[in-house]
Design a protein around this motif. Structure first.
Motif, PDB file in Angstrom:
ATOM      1  N   GLY A   1       2.564  47.700  15.197  1.00 58.14           N
ATOM      2  CA  GLY A   1       2.623  49.106  14.800  1.00 58.14           C
ATOM      3  C   GLY A   1       3.194  49.283  13.402  1.00 58.14           C
ATOM      4  O   GLY A   1       3.234  50.403  12.866  1.00 58.14           O
ATOM      5  N   ALA A   2       3.623  48.196  12.761  1.00 58.06           N
ATOM      6  CA  ALA A   2       4.280  48.304  11.443  1.00 58.06           C
ATOM      7  C   ALA A   2       3.326  48.801  10.352  1.00 58.06           C
ATOM      8  O   ALA A   2       3.775  49.291   9.312  1.00 58.06           O
ATOM      9  CB  ALA A   2       4.859  46.942  11.036  1.00 58.06           C
ATOM     10  N   LEU A   3       2.022  48.685  10.596  1.00 55.55           N
ATOM     11  CA  LEU A   3       1.062  49.114   9.565  1.00 55.55           C
ATOM     12  C   LEU A   3       0.598  50.564   9.787  1.00 55.55           C
ATOM     13  O   LEU A   3      -0.125  51.117   8.950  1.00 55.55           O
ATOM     14  CB  LEU A   3      -0.147  48.174   9.609  1.00 55.55           C
ATOM     15  CG  LEU A   3      -0.762  47.735   8.292  1.00 55.55           C
ATOM     16  CD1 LEU A   3       0.258  47.063   7.404  1.00 55.55           C
ATOM     17  CD2 LEU A   3      -1.936  46.810   8.545  1.00 55.55           C
ATOM     18  N   ALA A   4       1.003  51.156  10.912  1.00 52.34           N
ATOM     19  CA  ALA A   4       0.460  52.462  11.296  1.00 52.34           C
ATOM     20  C   ALA A   4       0.780  53.553  10.267  1.00 52.34           C
ATOM     21  O   ALA A   4       0.009  54.501  10.099  1.00 52.34           O
ATOM     22  CB  ALA A   4       0.986  52.852  12.678  1.00 52.34           C
TER      23      ALA A   4
ATOM     24  N   TYR B   1      -8.625  48.981   1.054  1.00 57.46           N
ATOM     25  CA  TYR B   1      -7.660  50.075   1.147  1.00 57.46           C
ATOM     26  C   TYR B   1      -7.283  50.321   2.594  1.00 57.46           C
ATOM     27  O   TYR B   1      -8.148  50.280   3.480  1.00 57.46           O
ATOM     28  CB  TYR B   1      -8.251  51.382   0.607  1.00 57.46           C
ATOM     29  CG  TYR B   1      -8.552  51.358  -0.872  1.00 57.46           C
ATOM     30  CD1 TYR B   1      -7.530  51.169  -1.802  1.00 57.46           C
ATOM     31  CD2 TYR B   1      -9.851  51.544  -1.321  1.00 57.46           C
ATOM     32  CE1 TYR B   1      -7.811  51.141  -3.155  1.00 57.46           C
ATOM     33  CE2 TYR B   1     -10.134  51.510  -2.680  1.00 57.46           C
ATOM     34  CZ  TYR B   1      -9.114  51.316  -3.588  1.00 57.46           C
ATOM     35  OH  TYR B   1      -9.388  51.286  -4.919  1.00 57.46           O
ATOM     36  N   LEU B   2      -6.003  50.587   2.808  1.00 56.00           N
ATOM     37  CA  LEU B   2      -5.567  51.199   4.060  1.00 56.00           C
ATOM     38  C   LEU B   2      -5.469  52.698   3.782  1.00 56.00           C
ATOM     39  O   LEU B   2      -5.025  53.102   2.701  1.00 56.00           O
ATOM     40  CB  LEU B   2      -4.187  50.666   4.476  1.00 56.00           C
ATOM     41  CG  LEU B   2      -4.069  49.163   4.755  1.00 56.00           C
ATOM     42  CD1 LEU B   2      -2.633  48.836   5.158  1.00 56.00           C
ATOM     43  CD2 LEU B   2      -5.045  48.725   5.838  1.00 56.00           C
ATOM     44  N   ILE B   3      -5.852  53.521   4.762  1.00 59.23           N
ATOM     45  CA  ILE B   3      -5.804  54.978   4.584  1.00 59.23           C
ATOM     46  C   ILE B   3      -5.104  55.582   5.803  1.00 59.23           C
ATOM     47  O   ILE B   3      -5.461  55.257   6.943  1.00 59.23           O
ATOM     48  CB  ILE B   3      -7.219  55.563   4.437  1.00 59.23           C
ATOM     49  CG1 ILE B   3      -7.953  54.870   3.280  1.00 59.23           C
ATOM     50  CG2 ILE B   3      -7.172  57.078   4.206  1.00 59.23           C
ATOM     51  CD1 ILE B   3      -9.443  55.021   3.312  1.00 59.23           C
ATOM     52  N   ASN B   4      -4.101  56.418   5.548  1.00 61.72           N
ATOM     53  CA  ASN B   4      -3.344  56.979   6.683  1.00 61.72           C
ATOM     54  C   ASN B   4      -3.791  58.406   7.006  1.00 61.72           C
ATOM     55  O   ASN B   4      -4.747  58.925   6.401  1.00 61.72           O
ATOM     56  CB  ASN B   4      -1.834  56.872   6.430  1.00 61.72           C
ATOM     57  CG  ASN B   4      -1.380  57.728   5.256  1.00 61.72           C
ATOM     58  OD1 ASN B   4      -2.146  58.566   4.749  1.00 61.72           O
ATOM     59  ND2 ASN B   4      -0.150  57.520   4.829  1.00 61.72           N
ATOM     60  N   ASP B   5      -3.073  59.042   7.945  1.00 60.42           N
ATOM     61  CA  ASP B   5      -3.454  60.369   8.454  1.00 60.42           C
ATOM     62  C   ASP B   5      -3.562  61.422   7.367  1.00 60.42           C
ATOM     63  O   ASP B   5      -4.362  62.339   7.467  1.00 60.42           O
ATOM     64  CB  ASP B   5      -2.407  60.845   9.482  1.00 60.42           C
ATOM     65  CG  ASP B   5      -2.649  60.210  10.823  1.00 60.42           C
ATOM     66  OD1 ASP B   5      -3.806  59.832  11.083  1.00 60.42           O
ATOM     67  OD2 ASP B   5      -1.682  60.081  11.595  1.00 60.42           O
ATOM     68  N   VAL B   6      -2.723  61.308   6.326  1.00 62.42           N
ATOM     69  CA  VAL B   6      -2.765  62.336   5.274  1.00 62.42           C
ATOM     70  C   VAL B   6      -3.655  61.897   4.106  1.00 62.42           C
ATOM     71  O   VAL B   6      -3.664  62.523   3.051  1.00 62.42           O
ATOM     72  CB  VAL B   6      -1.346  62.724   4.773  1.00 62.42           C
ATOM     73  CG1 VAL B   6      -0.581  63.437   5.871  1.00 62.42           C
ATOM     74  CG2 VAL B   6      -0.569  61.523   4.263  1.00 62.42           C
TER      75      VAL B   6
ATOM     76  N   ALA C   1      -2.143  50.593  15.601  1.00 57.84           N
ATOM     77  CA  ALA C   1      -1.101  51.242  16.422  1.00 57.84           C
ATOM     78  C   ALA C   1      -0.362  50.117  17.167  1.00 57.84           C
ATOM     79  O   ALA C   1      -0.824  48.973  17.179  1.00 57.84           O
ATOM     80  CB  ALA C   1      -1.761  52.191  17.408  1.00 57.84           C
ATOM     81  N   ALA C   2       0.773  50.435  17.779  1.00 57.24           N
ATOM     82  CA  ALA C   2       1.506  49.392  18.527  1.00 57.24           C
ATOM     83  C   ALA C   2       0.759  49.129  19.830  1.00 57.24           C
ATOM     84  O   ALA C   2       1.050  49.736  20.865  1.00 57.24           O
ATOM     85  CB  ALA C   2       2.932  49.846  18.783  1.00 57.24           C
ATOM     86  N   THR C   3      -0.223  48.240  19.770  1.00 54.76           N
ATOM     87  CA  THR C   3      -1.104  48.017  20.911  1.00 54.76           C
ATOM     88  C   THR C   3      -1.713  46.618  20.829  1.00 54.76           C
ATOM     89  O   THR C   3      -1.662  45.992  19.774  1.00 54.76           O
ATOM     90  CB  THR C   3      -2.230  49.094  20.916  1.00 54.76           C
ATOM     91  OG1 THR C   3      -3.028  48.928  22.067  1.00 54.76           O
ATOM     92  CG2 THR C   3      -3.124  48.985  19.692  1.00 54.76           C
ATOM     93  N   THR C   4      -2.276  46.166  21.927  1.00 55.95           N
ATOM     94  CA  THR C   4      -2.932  44.846  21.935  1.00 55.95           C
ATOM     95  C   THR C   4      -4.433  45.042  22.066  1.00 55.95           C
ATOM     96  O   THR C   4      -4.894  45.790  22.921  1.00 55.95           O
ATOM     97  CB  THR C   4      -2.379  44.006  23.107  1.00 55.95           C
ATOM     98  OG1 THR C   4      -0.994  43.745  22.841  1.00 55.95           O
ATOM     99  CG2 THR C   4      -3.113  42.680  23.231  1.00 55.95           C
ATOM    100  N   THR C   5      -5.196  44.398  21.188  1.00 58.20           N
ATOM    101  CA  THR C   5      -6.660  44.543  21.171  1.00 58.20           C
ATOM    102  C   THR C   5      -7.280  43.149  21.287  1.00 58.20           C
ATOM    103  O   THR C   5      -6.855  42.239  20.578  1.00 58.20           O
ATOM    104  CB  THR C   5      -7.112  45.186  19.834  1.00 58.20           C
ATOM    105  OG1 THR C   5      -6.349  46.361  19.603  1.00 58.20           O
ATOM    106  CG2 THR C   5      -8.584  45.543  19.853  1.00 58.20           C
TER     107      THR C   5
ATOM    108  N   ILE D   1       4.019  43.066   4.813  1.00 62.51           N
ATOM    109  CA  ILE D   1       4.285  43.631   6.139  1.00 62.51           C
ATOM    110  C   ILE D   1       3.563  42.775   7.179  1.00 62.51           C
ATOM    111  O   ILE D   1       2.367  42.506   7.032  1.00 62.51           O
ATOM    112  CB  ILE D   1       3.761  45.083   6.225  1.00 62.51           C
ATOM    113  CG1 ILE D   1       4.538  45.969   5.249  1.00 62.51           C
ATOM    114  CG2 ILE D   1       3.868  45.616   7.650  1.00 62.51           C
ATOM    115  CD1 ILE D   1       4.082  47.413   5.234  1.00 62.51           C
ATOM    116  N   VAL D   2       4.288  42.366   8.208  1.00 59.53           N
ATOM    117  CA  VAL D   2       3.648  41.619   9.300  1.00 59.53           C
ATOM    118  C   VAL D   2       3.053  42.650  10.266  1.00 59.53           C
ATOM    119  O   VAL D   2       3.782  43.375  10.950  1.00 59.53           O
ATOM    120  CB  VAL D   2       4.658  40.705  10.023  1.00 59.53           C
ATOM    121  CG1 VAL D   2       3.955  39.924  11.140  1.00 59.53           C
ATOM    122  CG2 VAL D   2       5.311  39.751   9.031  1.00 59.53           C
ATOM    123  N   ALA D   3       1.723  42.724  10.296  1.00 56.27           N
ATOM    124  CA  ALA D   3       1.065  43.741  11.126  1.00 56.27           C
ATOM    125  C   ALA D   3       1.084  43.370  12.597  1.00 56.27           C
ATOM    126  O   ALA D   3       0.924  44.236  13.458  1.00 56.27           O
ATOM    127  CB  ALA D   3      -0.383  43.921  10.663  1.00 56.27           C
ATOM    128  N   GLY D   4       1.257  42.090  12.887  1.00 54.87           N
ATOM    129  CA  GLY D   4       1.260  41.640  14.280  1.00 54.87           C
ATOM    130  C   GLY D   4       0.845  40.193  14.349  1.00 54.87           C
ATOM    131  O   GLY D   4       0.843  39.493  13.329  1.00 54.87           O
TER     132      GLY D   4
END
Ligand code: HEM
Length: 329
Positions: A72-75, A193-198, A84-88, A271-274
């Motif tokens: 979840g560190a990249l969220a 690019y990473l793009i967030n909610d805003v 998100a903090a989840t397993t895929t 950042i370690v995303a997971g």
């Protein structure tokens, strides 16, 4: 009816206009360079005697399966659902570069890890990563010439004529292959690019960094086989999952995100995303990865391609390679 004299005038005026237009084009856009397309790349990469049914590059490999365990560190940077903090679940492929599906593992200069991580049929992230952290060239035409130079024994001359290859050459001079696919670092090379909610956009590159300690001595029980690295990976996986940290590097203003020949400074935030947790492997012929085109432009919501021209060329070439092998299978 125009007279012969007025025809000559007409031709002269047209020729002058064409010359002006040409001069204007060159002033505005530079001299046009010979364009290469996906057909050219795949023709060159497969060589004169293609291995039917196989990928035209990175032909030798095997399928892997497991999970991407996101912290979840990249969220905060991306609203991609897999961050998100989840397993895929993940499907992937480990391979060596080259067009020969029977090549000896230990002779290949480049090792690779490709991943497909999907939370639904539309939210899919595909990435194909290599051991070098940078490319030697920054555009498709030059990459085509680099492949030609590799093929005809003029690569040193090519490098000398391409100073932008300096970072790649420095890496290659220091790089020592490890004794396992599980202990290499694999790099996205191209930036995204990473793009967030805003809608904030952050340029990044990523790496799969092994949890297992690396050594450089291949155990004798594997060393004699052309499939040394595949066999070593199978033995390792039979004992434990193989785990990589998925580490993102964040660009800062001024870092060139469209140039894959330039390394960003070491001080950039990471950042370690997971973790990528690999639990299974299967031969590619009957594995799930066989049907996957690891096109780096397949991105979920919350990720986008940069202007890097290599990315478009990759996408087109992978599709062409996929079409050829799918027709043959
Ligand atoms: C213009 C530059 C490039 C071209 C034309 C090119 C071309 C290709 C082609 C034709 C394939 C076979 C695709 C398939 O049949 O599925 C391939 C596979 C692959 N490429 Fe590239 N490539 C380029 C740059 C790169 C870069 C920069 C990387 C690393 C970041 C990379 C990593 C890979 C990997 C890992 C695979 C194997 C994927 C798999 O397991 O299916 N390539 N490439």
């Amino acid at each position: 009816m125009p007279t012969p004299v007025s025809w000559w005038r007409y031709l002269l005026v047209t020729a002058i206009l064409v010359l002006f237009a040409g001069a204007f084009y060159i002033a505005a856009f530079g001299l046009p360079s010979a364009q290469v397309d996906a057909q050219d790349f795949v023709d060159l990469q497969q060589g004169s005697n293609p291995h039917e049914g196989f990928r035209r590059a990175h032909a030798k490999g095997f399928c892997i399966a497991g999970d991407f365990v996101s912290s979840g560190a990249l969220a905060q940077y991306s609203n991609a659902p897999m961050f998100a903090a989840t397993t895929t679940p993940l499907l992937g492929r480990i391979s060596i570069a080259g067009n020969n599906p029977l090549a000896p593992d230990l002779k290949a200069p480049v090792r690779s890890l490709a991943l497909s991580i999907a939370t639904s049929s539309t939210e899919v992230w595909r990435t194909a990563m290599n051991t070098p952290p940078v490319m030697a060239v920054r555009n498709p035409q030059d990459f085509y010439q680099q492949l030609q130079a590799l093929g005809n024994g003029t690569i040193q001359q090519f490098f000398a004529e391409h100073p932008e290859s300096a970072a790649f050459r420095a890496w290659a001079a220091d790089y020592q292959q490890t004794s396992s696919f599980a202990t290499e670092v694999y790099n996205s090379i191209n930036a995204f690019y990473l793009i967030n909610d805003v809608g904030t956009q952050q340029a990044v590159r990523w790496q799969a960094v092994p949890r297992a300690a690396a050594d450089h001595e291949i155990p004798a029980e594997f060393a004699g086989s052309d499939d040394a690295l595949q066999n070593e990976f199978a033995a390792r996986l039979a004992a434990d999952p193989v785990i990589f940290d998925l580490v993102f590097t964040l660009a800062e203003p001024g870092d060139d995100e469209a140039d894959p020949t330039v390394l960003w400074p070491d001080a950039r935030q990471q950042i370690v995303a997971g973790q990528l947790v690999i639990r299974d492997m299967t031969p590619q012929a009957d594995g799930a990865c066989n049907a996957i085109n690891f096109d780096p432009m397949v991105l979920p919501t919350g990720m986008a391609a940069t202007a890097d021209k290599i990315l478009r060329a990759r996408s087109a070439a992978y599709a062409e390679s996929y079409r050829r092998r799918a027709r043959e299978q």
